[in-house]
Design a protein around this motif. Structure first.
Motif, PDB file in Angstrom:
ATOM      1  N   ASN A  79     -10.434  15.623 -33.151  1.00  0.00           N
ATOM      2  CA  ASN A  79     -11.259  16.743 -33.601  1.00  0.00           C
ATOM      3  C   ASN A  79     -10.595  17.550 -34.711  1.00  0.00           C
ATOM      4  N   SER A  80      -9.355  17.169 -35.074  1.00  0.00           N
ATOM      5  CA  SER A  80      -8.583  17.840 -36.134  1.00  0.00           C
ATOM      6  C   SER A  80      -8.290  19.302 -35.807  1.00  0.00           C
ATOM      7  N   GLN A  81      -8.376  19.668 -34.531  1.00  0.00           N
ATOM      8  CA  GLN A  81      -8.118  21.056 -34.148  1.00  0.00           C
ATOM      9  C   GLN A  81      -7.022  21.200 -33.095  1.00  0.00           C
ATOM     10  N   THR A  82      -6.669  20.113 -32.432  1.00  0.00           N
ATOM     11  CA  THR A  82      -5.632  20.165 -31.405  1.00  0.00           C
ATOM     12  C   THR A  82      -4.411  19.387 -31.881  1.00  0.00           C
ATOM     13  N   ILE A  83      -3.241  20.032 -31.807  1.00  0.00           N
ATOM     14  CA  ILE A  83      -1.990  19.387 -32.187  1.00  0.00           C
ATOM     15  C   ILE A  83      -1.068  19.371 -30.972  1.00  0.00           C
ATOM     16  N   ALA A  84      -0.480  18.224 -30.701  1.00  0.00           N
ATOM     17  CA  ALA A  84       0.447  18.067 -29.577  1.00  0.00           C
ATOM     18  C   ALA A  84       1.805  17.640 -30.111  1.00  0.00           C
ATOM     19  N   GLY A  86      11.571  17.552 -22.838  1.00  0.00           N
ATOM     20  CA  GLY A  86      10.542  17.030 -21.942  1.00  0.00           C
ATOM     21  C   GLY A  86       9.250  17.797 -21.890  1.00  0.00           C
ATOM     22  N   TYR A  87       9.023  18.743 -22.792  1.00  0.00           N
ATOM     23  CA  TYR A  87       7.784  19.521 -22.785  1.00  0.00           C
ATOM     24  C   TYR A  87       6.782  18.949 -23.780  1.00  0.00           C
ATOM     25  N   VAL A  88       5.497  19.041 -23.427  1.00  0.00           N
ATOM     26  CA  VAL A  88       4.409  18.826 -24.366  1.00  0.00           C
ATOM     27  C   VAL A  88       3.852  20.197 -24.717  1.00  0.00           C
ATOM     28  N   ILE A  89       3.918  20.547 -26.005  1.00  0.00           N
ATOM     29  CA  ILE A  89       3.411  21.824 -26.481  1.00  0.00           C
ATOM     30  C   ILE A  89       2.133  21.555 -27.265  1.00  0.00           C
ATOM     31  N   LEU A  90       1.087  22.334 -26.997  1.00  0.00           N
ATOM     32  CA  LEU A  90      -0.192  22.145 -27.675  1.00  0.00           C
ATOM     33  C   LEU A  90      -0.606  23.421 -28.398  1.00  0.00           C
ATOM     34  N   TRP A  91      -1.146  23.235 -29.593  1.00  0.00           N
ATOM     35  CA  TRP A  91      -1.686  24.331 -30.390  1.00  0.00           C
ATOM     36  C   TRP A  91      -3.142  24.037 -30.716  1.00  0.00           C
ATOM     37  N   HIS A  92      -3.936  25.102 -30.818  1.00  0.00           N
ATOM     38  CA  HIS A  92      -5.342  24.956 -31.203  1.00  0.00           C
ATOM     39  C   HIS A  92      -5.531  25.610 -32.559  1.00  0.00           C
ATOM     40  N   LEU A  93      -6.042  24.847 -33.533  1.00  0.00           N
ATOM     41  CA  LEU A  93      -6.240  25.342 -34.890  1.00  0.00           C
ATOM     42  C   LEU A  93      -7.683  25.782 -35.080  1.00  0.00           C
ATOM     43  N   GLU A  94      -7.829  26.903 -35.728  1.00  0.00           N
ATOM     44  CA  GLU A  94      -9.160  27.386 -36.077  1.00  0.00           C
ATOM     45  C   GLU A  94      -9.447  27.013 -37.527  1.00  0.00           C
TER      46      GLU A  94
END
Length: 544
Positions: A424-429, A435-443
């Motif tokens: 969707n070109s809005q979620t980055i992992a 050992g962490y998965v960090i997620l960001w949501h782009l507007e």
């Protein structure tokens, strides 16, 4: 524990400093003996220090094994006692209920005295507390197991190699020396030593579902949500294991039709596989150093490979014929991506640059400089921006068309080893070394005004693995995320109803205990996952 350097480490630093001085003198005098002797001494000291570290680690492992065995015995005894109490109570409760029903089979309620109801309620409260206690004990045992795995399969050796490579690159750039002249050093130093492998399957068997009566465990506890590791209900099955390489399978890429798979390894080879038969179609074995990155063009015509030898090679995917070698990077090429129109290749290197190349001719288009070595890059599916990251843990979002910075993804304090952008070109992992998965949501970052750079905080953080995450990819539909780690597991994380990812993995792909996962890829149809291991194998997991 003291943080002071060991005398061997100090000796290494002194020897390295002497080697630097020797190289300068050798470059001025054209007599390389001044550089060879300090470098040889530094190499010997490094080997001795590694042996010392291995001995220390072996002692710590043995101590941890003994401690874990004692803890598991204690937890097992406590669980057995509580299970016995719960079974006794359930048996008594059934007998009491049967006796009451016999006294009045038509109506149960009128025969029960209020005092008896209060006693039953108290007993049910005891039963609930027993179940909660059992759950707490299971969680405690899982934490202990993860701590052990974290230590045994830590990333100290990987980080040490990365650290040495960065300093070697900086040194050669500063002195203007061709690294090829010192290739014999790489051949004299082996990083093939692996940490001891410990099969913890017998320990997990002590906590298996069979050891707990199904009619004594609540539905929630029995569903597998308590611990993804212990009672996961997989939706993927191991279809095939390919003995692919003799060293780390560092990168994998499916062809657009999903019928073939390309693998790149530290054994200096690239192999194209026929997934219908599991046979190799061809092997490209003329590379001087290990392969770090692969990219297949969306039109299925071209293959790009990035290597530790600082080059990018373009190949005809169908025939394996080399087309062109790109040589403008000054350090290892860690990440490659090709735009959706198959016209542009983007490369990220440890020389702190991101380069754009026109395809298929390989002409250089643009170079973007960064403050940190580039460990990973990812392109958005809409073709409007790309993400890159390095040692500082910050992800930069830049426009593909202009190269201008759009946003920074902050809030992560650890190095990032893998990066992915959702369809969707809005979620980055991002997968981190701890050992962490960090997620960001782009507007919609592509609509950000020119010159303005936003700083975006994470939307979610998941403690996904017990060690460094080497691979992170989204499914084609974006409904799940796949991660692979040095803890020997690849995990599948599904979205919840709120569109965030659940913090418990639904599926754990672990066909070989103790096998570090170095790379992961999913086919364009979303039905097949390829997992590359440090032992040179490729596991193919099929969705069921």
């Amino acid at each position: 524990m003291s943080k002071s350097p060991h005398w061997l480490e100090l000796s290494e630093y002194i020897a390295i400093a002497a080697a630097i001085i020797g190289i300068v003198i050798a470059a001025a005098s054209s007599n390389w003996i001044y550089a060879a002797i300090p470098i040889l001494i530094s190499t010997i000291l490094g080997a001795i220090d590694r042996l010392r570290l291995k001995q220390n680690l072996r002692s710590r492992n043995q101590a941890l094994e003994r401690k874990l065995e004692r803890e598991l015995q204690q937890q097992g005894q406590i669980l057995q006692e509580e299970i016995a109490q719960a079974r006794s109570f359930s048996t008594a409760l059934v007998k009491q209920t049967v006796a009451i029903q016999k006294s009045d089979p038509v109506s149960l309620a009128p025969t029960i005295d209020p005092q008896d109801l209060r006693i039953l309620e108290q007993k049910f409260d005891i039963y609930k507390r027993l179940m909660q206690s059992m759950q707490d004990h299971v969680a405690g045992v899982e934490t202990s197991l993860k701590d052990v795995v974290d230590l045994l399969e830590g990333t100290a050796l990987t980080e040490r190699v990365e650290h040495l490579e960065r300093h070697f690159t900086h040194l050669t750039q500063h002195l203007g020396i061709d690294p090829a002249k010192l290739n014999y050093l790489e051949e004299s130093i082996s990083f093939d030593d692996k940490l001891p492998e410990i099969d913890i399957t017998p320990l997990l068997a002590m906590m298996s579902e069979e050891s707990i009566s199904s009619d004594l465990v609540s539905g929630e506890l029995n569903s597998g949500d308590l611990s993804g590791d212990l009672w996961s209900k997989p939706t993927w099955t191991l279809d095939r294991t390919i003995e692919a390489h003799t060293d780390w399978v560092r990168c994998l890429s499916f062809t657009p039709d999903g019928a073939r798979l390309v693998s790149g390894s530290f054994d200096k080879t690239i192999v194209l596989w026929d997934l219908a038969t599991g046979a190799a179609i061809y092997t490209l074995a003329d590379r001087p150093k290990g392969i770090f990155a692969l990219a297949v063009s969306p039109d299925g015509k071209l293959l790009a490979s990035g290597s530790w030898d600082e080059t990018i090679e373009l190949w005809d995917l169908e025939t394996g014929t080399p087309l062109r070698t790109l040589t403008q990077h000054q350090a290892s090429v860690r990440s490659l991506a090709i735009t959706a129109d198959s016209q542009t290749l983007v490369s990220g290197s440890f020389d702190r640059t991101i380069k754009f190349w026109h395809l298929p001719d390989g002409d250089s288009i643009e170079t973007i400089s960064d403050n940190e070595p580039i460990a990973a890059i990812a392109l958005s599916s809409n073709g409007e921006f790309f993400a890159s990251t390095g040692d500082d843990g910050i992800i930069a979002i830049r426009s593909i068309s202009s190269g201008e910075s759009i946003a920074e993804l902050i809030g992560n304090q650890h190095c990032i080893g893998s990066l992915a952008i959702g369809p969707n070109s809005q979620t980055i992992a991002a997968g981190t070394v701890n050992g962490y998965v960090i997620l960001w949501h782009l507007e919609t970052p592509q609509n950000t005004p020119n010159g303005e750079k936003h700083q975006i905080e994470p939307s979610q953080a998941i403690k996904a693995h017990a060690g460094q995450i080497n691979a992170c990819v989204f499914s084609p539909d974006g409904e799940y995320l796949i991660t692979g780690s040095v803890d020997g597991k690849a995990k599948v994380w599904y979205k919840a109803d709120d569109l965030n990812f659940r913090d418990k993995a639904k599926s754990i792909l672990k066909g070989d205990p103790g096998r570090s996962v170095m790379s992961v890829s999913i086919d364009p149809n979303g039905g097949l996952i390829a997992v590359g291991g440090a032992n040179g194998t490729i596991q193919l997991w099929r969705k069921v």
